[in-house]
Scaffold this motif. Structure first.
Motif, PDB file in Angstrom:
ATOM      1  N   TYR A 206       0.821  -1.215   0.000  1.00  0.00           N
ATOM      2  CA  TYR A 206       0.000   0.000   0.000  1.00  0.00           C
ATOM      3  C   TYR A 206       0.860   1.272   0.000  1.00  0.00           C
ATOM      4  O   TYR A 206       0.441   2.305   0.520  1.00  0.00           O
ATOM      5  CB  TYR A 206      -0.945   0.019   1.202  1.00  0.00           C
ATOM      6  CG  TYR A 206      -1.766  -1.235   1.358  1.00  0.00           C
ATOM      7  CD1 TYR A 206      -2.621  -1.652   0.344  1.00  0.00           C
ATOM      8  CD2 TYR A 206      -1.673  -2.014   2.506  1.00  0.00           C
ATOM      9  CE1 TYR A 206      -3.372  -2.812   0.472  1.00  0.00           C
ATOM     10  CE2 TYR A 206      -2.418  -3.170   2.644  1.00  0.00           C
ATOM     11  CZ  TYR A 206      -3.262  -3.568   1.623  1.00  0.00           C
ATOM     12  OH  TYR A 206      -3.992  -4.727   1.750  1.00  0.00           O
ATOM     13  N   ASP A 207       2.061   1.191  -0.553  1.00  0.00           N
ATOM     14  CA  ASP A 207       2.989   2.326  -0.638  1.00  0.00           C
ATOM     15  C   ASP A 207       3.426   2.860   0.720  1.00  0.00           C
ATOM     16  O   ASP A 207       4.077   3.896   0.802  1.00  0.00           O
ATOM     17  CB  ASP A 207       2.370   3.483  -1.449  1.00  0.00           C
ATOM     18  CG  ASP A 207       2.074   3.078  -2.877  1.00  0.00           C
ATOM     19  OD1 ASP A 207       2.854   2.283  -3.432  1.00  0.00           O
ATOM     20  OD2 ASP A 207       1.059   3.548  -3.431  1.00  0.00           O
ATOM     21  N   ASN A 208       3.064   2.186   1.780  1.00  0.00           N
ATOM     22  CA  ASN A 208       3.285   2.736   3.106  1.00  0.00           C
ATOM     23  C   ASN A 208       4.073   1.810   4.035  1.00  0.00           C
ATOM     24  O   ASN A 208       4.755   2.278   4.940  1.00  0.00           O
ATOM     25  CB  ASN A 208       1.933   3.044   3.753  1.00  0.00           C
ATOM     26  CG  ASN A 208       1.976   4.239   4.652  1.00  0.00           C
ATOM     27  OD1 ASN A 208       2.749   5.156   4.406  1.00  0.00           O
ATOM     28  ND2 ASN A 208       1.161   4.242   5.688  1.00  0.00           N
ATOM     29  N   TYR A 209       3.975   0.511   3.810  1.00  0.00           N
ATOM     30  CA  TYR A 209       4.620  -0.467   4.678  1.00  0.00           C
ATOM     31  C   TYR A 209       5.634  -1.276   3.873  1.00  0.00           C
ATOM     32  O   TYR A 209       5.275  -1.961   2.924  1.00  0.00           O
ATOM     33  CB  TYR A 209       3.580  -1.400   5.307  1.00  0.00           C
ATOM     34  CG  TYR A 209       2.674  -0.701   6.289  1.00  0.00           C
ATOM     35  CD1 TYR A 209       3.010  -0.618   7.631  1.00  0.00           C
ATOM     36  CD2 TYR A 209       1.483  -0.110   5.862  1.00  0.00           C
ATOM     37  CE1 TYR A 209       2.191   0.034   8.535  1.00  0.00           C
ATOM     38  CE2 TYR A 209       0.657   0.550   6.755  1.00  0.00           C
ATOM     39  CZ  TYR A 209       1.014   0.614   8.090  1.00  0.00           C
ATOM     40  OH  TYR A 209       0.206   1.270   8.980  1.00  0.00           O
ATOM     41  N   GLN A 210       6.888  -1.176   4.282  1.00  0.00           N
ATOM     42  CA  GLN A 210       7.966  -1.881   3.595  1.00  0.00           C
ATOM     43  C   GLN A 210       8.351  -3.121   4.387  1.00  0.00           C
ATOM     44  O   GLN A 210       8.854  -3.026   5.503  1.00  0.00           O
ATOM     45  CB  GLN A 210       9.184  -0.979   3.440  1.00  0.00           C
ATOM     46  CG  GLN A 210      10.394  -1.668   2.823  1.00  0.00           C
ATOM     47  CD  GLN A 210      10.120  -2.149   1.412  1.00  0.00           C
ATOM     48  OE1 GLN A 210       9.831  -1.355   0.528  1.00  0.00           O
ATOM     49  NE2 GLN A 210      10.216  -3.452   1.196  1.00  0.00           N
ATOM     50  N   SER A 211       8.074  -4.292   3.823  1.00  0.00           N
ATOM     51  CA  SER A 211       8.495  -5.531   4.478  1.00  0.00           C
ATOM     52  C   SER A 211      10.014  -5.603   4.511  1.00  0.00           C
ATOM     53  O   SER A 211      10.691  -5.181   3.563  1.00  0.00           O
ATOM     54  CB  SER A 211       7.945  -6.763   3.742  1.00  0.00           C
ATOM     55  OG  SER A 211       6.540  -6.831   3.864  1.00  0.00           O
ATOM     56  N   VAL A 212      10.551  -6.152   5.603  1.00  0.00           N
ATOM     57  CA  VAL A 212      12.001  -6.230   5.763  1.00  0.00           C
ATOM     58  C   VAL A 212      12.406  -7.587   6.322  1.00  0.00           C
ATOM     59  O   VAL A 212      11.641  -8.243   7.032  1.00  0.00           O
ATOM     60  CB  VAL A 212      12.534  -5.117   6.706  1.00  0.00           C
ATOM     61  CG1 VAL A 212      12.401  -3.758   6.060  1.00  0.00           C
ATOM     62  CG2 VAL A 212      11.843  -5.156   8.067  1.00  0.00           C
ATOM     63  N   ARG A 213      13.619  -7.986   5.981  1.00  0.00           N
ATOM     64  CA  ARG A 213      14.258  -9.175   6.557  1.00  0.00           C
ATOM     65  C   ARG A 213      15.260  -8.732   7.613  1.00  0.00           C
ATOM     66  O   ARG A 213      15.855  -7.662   7.509  1.00  0.00           O
ATOM     67  CB  ARG A 213      14.980  -9.972   5.472  1.00  0.00           C
ATOM     68  CG  ARG A 213      14.080 -10.493   4.373  1.00  0.00           C
ATOM     69  CD  ARG A 213      14.869 -11.266   3.318  1.00  0.00           C
ATOM     70  NE  ARG A 213      15.694 -10.374   2.507  1.00  0.00           N
ATOM     71  CZ  ARG A 213      17.011 -10.359   2.530  1.00  0.00           C
ATOM     72  NH1 ARG A 213      17.692 -11.158   3.354  1.00  0.00           N
ATOM     73  NH2 ARG A 213      17.677  -9.534   1.743  1.00  0.00           N
ATOM     74  N   VAL A 214      15.449  -9.572   8.616  1.00  0.00           N
ATOM     75  CA  VAL A 214      16.432  -9.294   9.668  1.00  0.00           C
ATOM     76  C   VAL A 214      17.432 -10.449   9.686  1.00  0.00           C
ATOM     77  O   VAL A 214      17.129 -11.528  10.210  1.00  0.00           O
ATOM     78  CB  VAL A 214      15.769  -9.160  11.058  1.00  0.00           C
ATOM     79  CG1 VAL A 214      16.816  -8.810  12.120  1.00  0.00           C
ATOM     80  CG2 VAL A 214      14.657  -8.126  11.024  1.00  0.00           C
ATOM     81  N   PRO A 215      18.606 -10.287   9.105  1.00  0.00           N
ATOM     82  CA  PRO A 215      19.612 -11.359   9.165  1.00  0.00           C
ATOM     83  C   PRO A 215      20.097 -11.544  10.595  1.00  0.00           C
ATOM     84  O   PRO A 215      19.930 -10.676  11.451  1.00  0.00           O
ATOM     85  CB  PRO A 215      20.725 -10.846   8.254  1.00  0.00           C
ATOM     86  CG  PRO A 215      20.561  -9.366   8.232  1.00  0.00           C
ATOM     87  CD  PRO A 215      19.089  -9.096   8.378  1.00  0.00           C
ATOM     88  N   SER A 216      20.703 -12.682  10.850  1.00  0.00           N
ATOM     89  CA  SER A 216      21.171 -13.008  12.195  1.00  0.00           C
ATOM     90  C   SER A 216      22.089 -11.924  12.743  1.00  0.00           C
ATOM     91  O   SER A 216      22.990 -11.452  12.065  1.00  0.00           O
ATOM     92  CB  SER A 216      21.902 -14.345  12.178  1.00  0.00           C
ATOM     93  OG  SER A 216      22.377 -14.669  13.468  1.00  0.00           O
TER      94      SER A 216
END
Length: 282
Positions: A206-216
């Motif tokens: 929705y142009d507002n929430y950026q999914s992110v990964r968290v590496p160890s």
């Protein structure tokens, strides 16, 4: 691609003999040529690995002096395009830093405060001052921009207990990297010097929430005889970002609030998972 960029791969300037020839001078006792070699390492923990780099200069006995120069890659490419590679090697000698007593020695130098893309070029000369050898290392120092200052907290009660406090809550800063696309971090999320790196995953929702990964990431905590505790997002743990990361670990691009579905673990196994949050100060 500009001509000088090949140095990243070959680590040598054209004033050397052809790469098709067998390089001499690399075996002790058989040093018929002057040979200079450079290596790049991550410096020790007291340095900032984002912007500091350790360079090792190794010269055989036929190298009399070693000089090095640190310059922005664009400036180097521009100079070489206009003047040539040998001219740049001469510039390194005339404007660079001279290593003391370099012949037949191995010396380490830590170069600090590099934010951007840099060539670190080393040039060797013989006893008569002739150019003998040139090597270049490439280093990109990260540039960070603060987006919000706030509080990082974990919802995992076990970790709160191990931290020895009523709550694991720290003052932290959300930052975006300006020269490494898709990279963020929560600086000091788990205490001073313990950051969480965040990598964008897929397009924003929705142009507002950026999914992110968290590496160890390492934490300052230990779990009895099991030793150090680490943290990562559940998607990284399960190696399934679509199911466990997309829409569940994210940055709000408007408010810069962060929600992370994280797993805490030791080498022997999992300590559980919960939602951890970064809340910007109002």
């Amino acid at each position: 691609m500009k001509k000088y960029l090949y140095i990243i791969a070959s680590a040598t300037i054209a004033l050397l003999a052809s790469s098709c020839e067998k390089e001499q001078g690399t075996v002790p006792g058989n040093d018929s040529k002057a040979v200079l070699t450079t290596y790049q390492y991550t410096p020790s923990s007291e340095y900032n690995v984002d912007n500091d780099v350790q360079i090792r200069f190794a010269a055989n006995k036929n190298v009399a002096d070693v000089y090095y120069l640190v310059e922005d890659t664009a400036a180097v490419n521009s100079y070489v395009a206009a003047q040539g590679e040998e001219a740049y090697a001469k510039k390194v000698v005339s404007e660079g830093t001279k290593l003391a007593d370099a012949g037949g020695k191995v010396q380490d130098v830590v170069i600090t405060g590099l934010a951007g893309s840099f060539f670190i070029t080393a040039v060797g000369t013989d006893a008569k001052g002739n150019l003998t050898d040139a090597r270049t290392q490439y280093f990109k120092g990260l540039k960070w921009t603060d987006k919000a200052t706030g509080t990082y907290a974990t919802g995992r009660a076990t970790i709160v207990t191990l931290a020895g406090s009523a709550t694991l809550s720290t003052t932290a800063v959300l930052q975006k990297c300006e020269n490494d696309e898709g990279r963020w971090r929560i600086k000091n999320a788990l205490g001073n010097g313990y950051d969480l790196t965040l990598w964008e995953y897929e397009e924003p929702i929705y142009d507002n929430y950026q999914s992110v990964r968290v590496p160890s990431a390492a934490t300052p905590f230990e779990y009895g005889s099991y030793g150090a505790i680490f943290v990562r997002d559940v998607g990284t743990w399960q190696n399934d970002y679509d199911s466990y990361t997309y829409g569940q670990s994210y940055i709000n691009l408007t408010t810069f609030a962060v929600s992370l579905w994280n797993q805490w673990y030791v080498s022997a196994g999992s300590l559980g998972y919960a939602t951890d949050t970064f809340t910007p100060a109002s």
